[in-house]
Structure formats: C-alpha cells, structure tokens
Design a protein around this motif. Sequence first.
Motif, PDB file in Angstrom:
ATOM      1  N   PRO A  63       0.777  -1.243   0.000  1.00 36.59           N
ATOM      2  CA  PRO A  63       0.000   0.000   0.000  1.00 36.59           C
ATOM      3  C   PRO A  63       0.813   1.299   0.000  1.00 36.59           C
ATOM      4  O   PRO A  63       0.404   2.279  -0.626  1.00 36.59           O
ATOM      5  N   MET A  64       1.961   1.342   0.702  1.00 33.10           N
ATOM      6  CA  MET A  64       2.623   2.634   0.934  1.00 33.10           C
ATOM      7  C   MET A  64       3.512   3.019  -0.253  1.00 33.10           C
ATOM      8  O   MET A  64       4.706   3.252  -0.116  1.00 33.10           O
ATOM      9  N   ILE A  65       2.916   3.130  -1.408  1.00 38.11           N
ATOM     10  CA  ILE A  65       3.688   3.393  -2.626  1.00 38.11           C
ATOM     11  C   ILE A  65       4.361   4.769  -2.592  1.00 38.11           C
ATOM     12  O   ILE A  65       5.356   5.008  -3.279  1.00 38.11           O
ATOM     13  N   LEU A  66       3.848   5.674  -1.777  1.00 37.91           N
ATOM     14  CA  LEU A  66       4.446   7.009  -1.670  1.00 37.91           C
ATOM     15  C   LEU A  66       5.270   7.154  -0.390  1.00 37.91           C
ATOM     16  O   LEU A  66       5.697   8.247  -0.039  1.00 37.91           O
ATOM     17  N   GLY A  67       5.478   6.058   0.293  1.00 36.08           N
ATOM     18  CA  GLY A  67       6.206   6.090   1.555  1.00 36.08           C
ATOM     19  C   GLY A  67       5.245   6.149   2.738  1.00 36.08           C
ATOM     20  O   GLY A  67       4.052   6.404   2.575  1.00 36.08           O
ATOM     21  N   HIS A  68       5.792   5.915   3.931  1.00 39.84           N
ATOM     22  CA  HIS A  68       4.967   5.881   5.143  1.00 39.84           C
ATOM     23  C   HIS A  68       4.530   7.279   5.574  1.00 39.84           C
ATOM     24  O   HIS A  68       5.240   8.254   5.364  1.00 39.84           O
ATOM     25  N   ALA A  69       3.370   7.308   6.237  1.00 42.68           N
ATOM     26  CA  ALA A  69       2.829   8.543   6.826  1.00 42.68           C
ATOM     27  C   ALA A  69       2.866   9.686   5.816  1.00 42.68           C
ATOM     28  O   ALA A  69       3.280  10.815   6.136  1.00 42.68           O
ATOM     29  N   PHE A  70       2.440   9.390   4.601  1.00 42.85           N
ATOM     30  CA  PHE A  70       2.411  10.396   3.531  1.00 42.85           C
ATOM     31  C   PHE A  70       1.436  11.505   3.945  1.00 42.85           C
ATOM     32  O   PHE A  70       0.266  11.244   4.249  1.00 42.85           O
ATOM     33  N   GLU A  71       1.947  12.714   3.956  1.00 41.11           N
ATOM     34  CA  GLU A  71       1.238  13.833   4.600  1.00 41.11           C
ATOM     35  C   GLU A  71      -0.225  14.023   4.131  1.00 41.11           C
ATOM     36  O   GLU A  71      -1.120  14.130   4.976  1.00 41.11           O
ATOM     37  N   PRO A  72      -0.507  14.093   2.827  1.00 43.37           N
ATOM     38  CA  PRO A  72      -1.909  14.294   2.404  1.00 43.37           C
ATOM     39  C   PRO A  72      -2.852  13.189   2.901  1.00 43.37           C
ATOM     40  O   PRO A  72      -4.017  13.464   3.225  1.00 43.37           O
ATOM     41  N   ALA A 322       4.516  11.630 -13.724  1.00 44.32           N
ATOM     42  CA  ALA A 322       5.808  10.943 -13.844  1.00 44.32           C
ATOM     43  C   ALA A 322       6.010   9.836 -12.807  1.00 44.32           C
ATOM     44  O   ALA A 322       7.016   9.130 -12.838  1.00 44.32           O
ATOM     45  N   ILE A 323       5.049   9.683 -11.905  1.00 39.20           N
ATOM     46  CA  ILE A 323       5.281   8.804 -10.748  1.00 39.20           C
ATOM     47  C   ILE A 323       5.668   7.375 -11.140  1.00 39.20           C
ATOM     48  O   ILE A 323       6.625   6.816 -10.614  1.00 39.20           O
ATOM     49  N   PHE A 324       4.942   6.776 -12.072  1.00 39.21           N
ATOM     50  CA  PHE A 324       5.193   5.353 -12.355  1.00 39.21           C
ATOM     51  C   PHE A 324       6.531   5.157 -13.083  1.00 39.21           C
ATOM     52  O   PHE A 324       7.219   4.169 -12.839  1.00 39.21           O
ATOM     53  N   ASP A 407       8.184   5.738  -3.646  1.00 34.79           N
ATOM     54  CA  ASP A 407       8.661   7.031  -4.098  1.00 34.79           C
ATOM     55  C   ASP A 407       9.534   7.708  -3.040  1.00 34.79           C
ATOM     56  O   ASP A 407      10.321   8.595  -3.345  1.00 34.79           O
ATOM     57  N   ALA A 408       9.388   7.277  -1.789  1.00 41.67           N
ATOM     58  CA  ALA A 408      10.155   7.911  -0.712  1.00 41.67           C
ATOM     59  C   ALA A 408      11.612   7.454  -0.690  1.00 41.67           C
ATOM     60  O   ALA A 408      12.466   8.116  -0.102  1.00 41.67           O
ATOM     61  N   LEU A 409      11.916   6.324  -1.314  1.00 40.79           N
ATOM     62  CA  LEU A 409      13.302   5.830  -1.336  1.00 40.79           C
ATOM     63  C   LEU A 409      14.169   6.764  -2.173  1.00 40.79           C
ATOM     64  O   LEU A 409      13.797   7.118  -3.297  1.00 40.79           O
TER      65      LEU A 409
END
Length: 428
Positions: A63-72, A322-324, A407-409
């Motif tokens: 699930p956390m494709i944008l990293g943990h505790a993603f602000e939005p 551009a995310i993917f 994405d957070a890496l």
Amino acid sequence: MLYKRSSQLFAEAEKVIPGGVNSPVRAFKAVGGTPIFVKSAKGAYMYDEDGNRLIDYINSWGPMILGHAFEPVVQAVIEKAKLGTSFGMPTELETQIAALAVSMVPNIDKIRFVNSGTEACMSAVRLARGFTKRDKIIKFAGCYHGHSDSFLIQAGSGAVTFGSPNSPGVTAGTAKDTLLAKFNDLENVKTLIEANKNEIAAIIVEPVAGNMGCIPPNKGFLEGLRQFCTDNGILLIFDEVMTGFRLARGGVQELFNVDADIVCFGKVIGGGLPVGAFAAREEIMNYLAPLGPVYQAGTLSGNPLAMAAGLAMLQTLNNDAAIFDRLAEKTAYLHAGIEKVLKANNVVFTINRIGSMISVHFDATPVVDFKTAANGDNETFKKFFHGLLQEGIYIAPSAYETWFITDALTYEDLDFTIQAIDKVSKTF
Ligand SMILES: *Cc1c(COP(=O)(O)O)cnc(C)c1O
C-alpha cells in the motif's frame, strides 16, 4: 543491531495471539528468529521498538507506494475522523473515490468498495458465478487471491511459505470447483477449459504475479486468456490487489492493453487503511444487490476514514504524471546494482522485475511459474534476509515475496542497500 524489546514483545504476543501475529506472513518461521515490532514509520523508513531504523522494502506489503505517513493521506484521515468515523449510510466521499477510480482504470463503469483484497476477490468470484450461472473457476498455482475458501488451493504468499497451500478447513465440495492451472502455460489452461465445457464461470489471475516472487506474464499469456474467455463465455478476473495503481495509473489492463471483465483492488487503493474494491462494466456490476440478485454487503464498507485515505492516495497518483516512470527507474537502478554485486561475489541468482516490483531468487533457472519459483535456495535466502536486517534493511521474511519500491526511497537509500547486499553476499 539489537532486537531485544521486539523479542520480548513477541513473547507477550504469543500468549494471546496465535503465533504472535495477526497475519502469518509477519512471522519469521521461514527465516528463523522473531518478528520485529514497529513503533512508527515515515517515508522510506520504519523505526522499531528497539530504536533501530530500517529501510523498508515491504511497505505494508504494497500500500505505501508514496512512503509511510504520507502527509496528504494522514491529514485526510485526521480531518475526517473529527467528523465521525462510521455511519452505515452513504457519504459523498464514496462517490468521489469511485468516480476517480473509474476514470483512472480502463474498461470499468462501476466499482464497489469492501474492506480487504480477500473480500474483493471472494465477491468478484461470486459475482462471476451469479452472472454466468456456472460454478467452476480456474486459478493458477502460486497465485494468491486472499484467504477465502475457494482460493486456498495451491495458494502463494504466506500459504506456501508455511507449507499449507491447501488449507485444512476448506471442504472437498468447495475445492472441487477450483481448477488449478500453471501460470504462463496457455496449453494447460486450454486443456482445463475443454475438459469442463460450459462449466467455468471465471479465470482469476494475478496478471503480473507477485505472491511467488514477482513473475511477469510471458508475451501473449494474458491475450491468450482473454481470447479463451471470450470464446467460451468465461469472465476474466484480473486480481490487481497488488498491481492496481502501482504498475500504471490503470493497472495491468493499461500496461499490457488487455481487457479484463472484473478487476479486484486492495492495498494501494486504501492508502494504508483497510480497503478493497472490485469493478467491472455496468452490465456485470448491475448484477449486484440491491440492483441484482448477487448478494454482497459490509457494515464498514466505504468507511469514511478509509475512503479519505484512499482518495488522497489516488488523487496524488493521478496528478503526478511521472510517478510510475520514476518508480520504475529507481527499481531498474536497484536491479542493476544488485546484479552487479551478486555477480562479483559469484552468487547464483535470478532477478525478476517489472515497474516497482522486484524479486531476487537464489537459483539460475528463469522464474516463470510456481515450480520454478520454488527452486530457490532457502538457506541462502535466510542468510540474505538476516544479513540485510543487521544492516538495517527490511525485506519480506520469505523468498516468495516481492519487494515494493516506494517514491520515498532516495538513490542514497538504494546505494546503501546495494552496498549492504555486497557485504552480505560475501558471507554466503
Ligand atoms: C494481498 C493480496 C490479496 C489479499 O488482500 P488482503 O487485503 O490481504 O485480504 C489478494 N490478491 C492479491 C494479488 C494480493 O497481493
């Protein structure tokens, strides 16, 4: 690194929770040792109860494709929670996330939200059976579609890690309606269809398999399944619980330009809260209650906190063109780095990768199905897993699982990981 407090917490957990865990994949049975207890996570890192920082490659199993505790996502949940956490009545939010999901994914008109990937797949099969008025389904060895009875026949993920791909408790009556095929083997599927003419309601498949490591479909495999289904009045179910909103905006249907009849979602769609969903074109979805005869329901389905998290997640993915590509580039970089150091250290391996999914198998044969996935050397995997853990890197405690890139890496994180793999693979 020390994992003292985690061990103590695990001992306490074991007294009151079977195996100390609420989902078997969290246990360390396949690799030895005791699970790590997480205290918090932010971005690419998890922080455990002993104060260690771990670079996370499982990301809550997807699930956390944008990293943990993603602000939005965090903000959306906090704001919604203040307004009440569940009503059992419709909310505008449900229509907003449904409309967005339908606009992102090809070939679906309507979507229904549930609470897990398991529920999504279970409901999709019931819908397919109701719609076609047939009983049997085809599933593939090593594919995992959640833990409902029909699917625990040669299932992947935790089921195979713990040696119970066929679970006791599934009745013979249920098992007989699940026909088992080999992933990436169209001839095998054709034989099954011919032997069960007009009896098969659906073929359910992970269109990119992710629960026996990561296994992309061979060229023509998904197109072949599509053709068989069209020719034989069978519904094609893509279980995109792992791949949906991860491999492309519209999932594998978009990536390979193959249409499914029903698509299942989970993981990313909930932004880290318990959400699943299944979707199809109108004529199929209208078969569901209250419009149609196939019953499906849920007290907490469409829960406002879960929908708020999911909507914030999908909006972010939808607005970032551009995310993917960015995720795929990072994954390719990691792949190249791991390949280089494993080769330099004379390790026998195969790496599979697609988009932001990657898996390392300790065997030289190409990994294309369950049989070849099971060839991997588990003793080497154990050393690999524990070695990386000592370096502060967390991969799934099983050789049958995919790594998820977020994405957070950063590239520094990836370089650190590659160096750690270099160090660890010298000890094999
Ligand atoms: C994780 C997964 C499921 C099950 O989802 P849960 O939310 O764990 O019930 C089903 N199918 C696939 C492909 C999955 O990866």
